[in-house]
Enzyme design. Structure first.
Site, PDB file in Angstrom:
ATOM      1  CG  ASP A  40      -2.063   0.930   1.182  1.00  0.00           C
ATOM      2  OD1 ASP A  40      -2.320   1.513   0.116  1.00  0.00           O
ATOM      3  OD2 ASP A  40      -2.711   1.107   2.227  1.00  0.00           O
ATOM      4  NE  ARG A  85     -11.836  11.835  -7.343  1.00  0.00           N
ATOM      5  CZ  ARG A  85     -12.713  11.192  -6.530  1.00  0.00           C
ATOM      6  NH1 ARG A  85     -13.962  10.981  -6.919  1.00  0.00           N
ATOM      7  NH2 ARG A  85     -12.334  10.782  -5.342  1.00  0.00           N
ATOM      8  CE  LYS A  86     -12.208   4.612 -12.879  1.00  0.00           C
ATOM      9  NZ  LYS A  86     -13.216   3.661 -13.396  1.00  0.00           N
TER      10      LYS A  86
HETATM   11  C1  LIG Z   1       2.265  11.240   0.343  1.00  0.00           C
HETATM   12  C2  LIG Z   1       2.880   9.863   0.466  1.00  0.00           C
HETATM   13  C3  LIG Z   1       1.908   8.757   0.374  1.00  0.00           C
HETATM   14  C4  LIG Z   1       2.493   7.473   0.845  1.00  0.00           C
HETATM   15  C5  LIG Z   1       1.627   6.301   0.622  1.00  0.00           C
HETATM   16  C6  LIG Z   1       0.449   6.216   1.526  1.00  0.00           C
HETATM   17  C7  LIG Z   1      -0.347   5.023   1.151  1.00  0.00           C
HETATM   18  C8  LIG Z   1      -1.453   4.797   2.119  1.00  0.00           C
HETATM   19  C9  LIG Z   1      -2.781   5.021   1.436  1.00  0.00           C
HETATM   20  C10 LIG Z   1      -3.876   4.542   2.314  1.00  0.00           C
HETATM   21  O1  LIG Z   1      -3.781   3.527   2.964  1.00  0.00           O
HETATM   22  S1  LIG Z   1      -5.311   5.493   2.326  1.00  0.00           S
HETATM   23  C11 LIG Z   1      -6.280   4.678   3.607  1.00  0.00           C
HETATM   24  C12 LIG Z   1      -7.159   3.598   3.074  1.00  0.00           C
HETATM   25  N1  LIG Z   1      -8.150   4.109   2.182  1.00  0.00           N
HETATM   26  C13 LIG Z   1      -9.188   4.833   2.606  1.00  0.00           C
HETATM   27  O2  LIG Z   1      -9.346   5.134   3.770  1.00  0.00           O
HETATM   28  C14 LIG Z   1     -10.168   5.250   1.567  1.00  0.00           C
HETATM   29  C15 LIG Z   1     -11.592   5.143   2.099  1.00  0.00           C
HETATM   30  N2  LIG Z   1     -12.542   5.273   0.972  1.00  0.00           N
HETATM   31  C16 LIG Z   1     -12.905   6.509   0.537  1.00  0.00           C
HETATM   32  O3  LIG Z   1     -12.552   7.535   1.100  1.00  0.00           O
HETATM   33  C17 LIG Z   1     -13.734   6.531  -0.685  1.00  0.00           C
HETATM   34  O4  LIG Z   1     -14.416   5.310  -0.852  1.00  0.00           O
HETATM   35  C18 LIG Z   1     -12.875   6.804  -1.961  1.00  0.00           C
HETATM   36  C19 LIG Z   1     -12.208   8.189  -1.845  1.00  0.00           C
HETATM   37  C20 LIG Z   1     -11.815   5.731  -2.205  1.00  0.00           C
HETATM   38  C21 LIG Z   1     -13.810   6.787  -3.161  1.00  0.00           C
HETATM   39  O5  LIG Z   1     -14.916   7.615  -2.865  1.00  0.00           O
HETATM   40  P1  LIG Z   1     -15.355   8.761  -3.872  1.00  0.00           P
HETATM   41  O6  LIG Z   1     -16.710   9.226  -3.424  1.00  0.00           O
HETATM   42  O7  LIG Z   1     -14.296   9.786  -4.008  1.00  0.00           O
HETATM   43  O8  LIG Z   1     -15.444   7.943  -5.237  1.00  0.00           O
HETATM   44  P2  LIG Z   1     -16.608   7.964  -6.312  1.00  0.00           P
HETATM   45  O9  LIG Z   1     -17.789   7.204  -5.818  1.00  0.00           O
HETATM   46  O10 LIG Z   1     -16.812   9.368  -6.789  1.00  0.00           O
HETATM   47  O11 LIG Z   1     -15.962   7.085  -7.475  1.00  0.00           O
HETATM   48  C22 LIG Z   1     -14.969   7.601  -8.337  1.00  0.00           C
HETATM   49  C23 LIG Z   1     -14.574   6.475  -9.267  1.00  0.00           C
HETATM   50  O12 LIG Z   1     -13.788   5.512  -8.521  1.00  0.00           O
HETATM   51  C24 LIG Z   1     -14.446   4.235  -8.558  1.00  0.00           C
HETATM   52  N3  LIG Z   1     -14.247   3.657  -7.224  1.00  0.00           N
HETATM   53  C25 LIG Z   1     -14.372   4.276  -6.055  1.00  0.00           C
HETATM   54  N4  LIG Z   1     -14.082   3.449  -5.027  1.00  0.00           N
HETATM   55  C26 LIG Z   1     -13.775   2.266  -5.605  1.00  0.00           C
HETATM   56  C27 LIG Z   1     -13.389   0.987  -5.089  1.00  0.00           C
HETATM   57  N5  LIG Z   1     -13.231   0.787  -3.767  1.00  0.00           N
HETATM   58  N6  LIG Z   1     -13.147  -0.001  -5.962  1.00  0.00           N
HETATM   59  C28 LIG Z   1     -13.281   0.213  -7.293  1.00  0.00           C
HETATM   60  N7  LIG Z   1     -13.626   1.397  -7.848  1.00  0.00           N
HETATM   61  C29 LIG Z   1     -13.877   2.403  -7.008  1.00  0.00           C
HETATM   62  C30 LIG Z   1     -15.897   4.541  -8.875  1.00  0.00           C
HETATM   63  O13 LIG Z   1     -16.515   3.436  -9.470  1.00  0.00           O
HETATM   64  C31 LIG Z   1     -15.759   5.697  -9.834  1.00  0.00           C
HETATM   65  O14 LIG Z   1     -15.370   5.216 -11.090  1.00  0.00           O
HETATM   66  P3  LIG Z   1     -15.761   6.006 -12.450  1.00  0.00           P
HETATM   67  O15 LIG Z   1     -14.923   7.262 -12.467  1.00  0.00           O
HETATM   68  O16 LIG Z   1     -15.405   5.056 -13.540  1.00  0.00           O
HETATM   69  O17 LIG Z   1     -17.248   6.277 -12.358  1.00  0.00           O
END
Ligand SMILES: CCCCCCCCCC(=O)SCCNC(=O)CCNC(=O)[C@H](O)C(C)(C)COP(=O)(O)OP(=O)(O)OC[C@H]1O[C@@H](n2cnc3c(N)ncnc32)[C@H](O)[C@@H]1OP(=O)(O)O
Length: 142
Positions: A40, A85-86
């Protein structure tokens, strides 16, 4: 987590992880959740080239071979493509030091979907102490 990253040519990032005893899962081997965290972080770090914050939406790990404590793991990660955004990423891990070291053998692979987000995503946590970054990159220091 406690990894060292280098940014190579193109879009590839390399992360090194010392598989410390505190990372144990089954006796003598790395915990799958720790390896998942390392992927991750590496794949998230690969997204830095976009210069926009990302969060992990989906992460899929293939644990291909056991990884003993005391190993040094090399994780190579990259962006494979973006759609709106993906951000589609992938990575693979190899043991480069330790008793099972073989740089030609991939011991685990990962595919991850990251989403770019705005600052408001993190603003929701800013009043909580646990949300304060503890490392220069804002990542955990486990
Ligand atoms: C700076 C240094 C960085 C170092 C690395 C750090 C890495 C650590 C990163 C992490 O661990 S982050 C913590 C774990 N993740 C989270 O806490 C995220 C929690 N989930 C969310 O906040 C939201 O579900 C998320 C922002 C991921 C998506 O919500 P949105 O409301 O922004 O998405 P939206 O429903 O508008 O969907 C946008 C697109 O993404 C797709 N999508 C969203 N979530 C998805 C999913 N889970 N699986 C597949 N597709 C997904 C969705 O189908 C759509 O596709 P299309 O553009 O084709 O229509």
């Amino acid at each position: 987590m406690a990894m060292q990253f280098t940014f190579g040519e193109g879009l590839e990032v390399t992360g090194m992880l010392d598989v410390a005893n505190r990372y144990q899962g089954g006796p003598g081997f790395i915990h799958g959740g720790i390896l998942t965290t390392a992927f991750d972080e590496a794949q998230g770090m690969a997204c830095m080239v976009l210069r926009r914050p990302v969060v992990t939406g989906h992460l899929q790990i293939d644990f291909a071979a056991p990884i003993p404590l005391g190993s040094v793991l090399e994780l190579r990660a990259r962006i494979d493509g973006t759609v709106r955004r993906k951000v589609y990423t992938s990575a693979e891990a190899r043991i480069v030091e330790g008793p099972f070291a073989d740089p030609d053998v991939v011991v685990a692979t990962s595919r991850g979907l990251f989403l770019t987000v705005g600052a408001e995503h993190f603003d929701r946590a800013k009043d909580f102490v646990d949300g304060v970054p503890v490392s220069p990159h804002g990542t955990s220091s486990v």
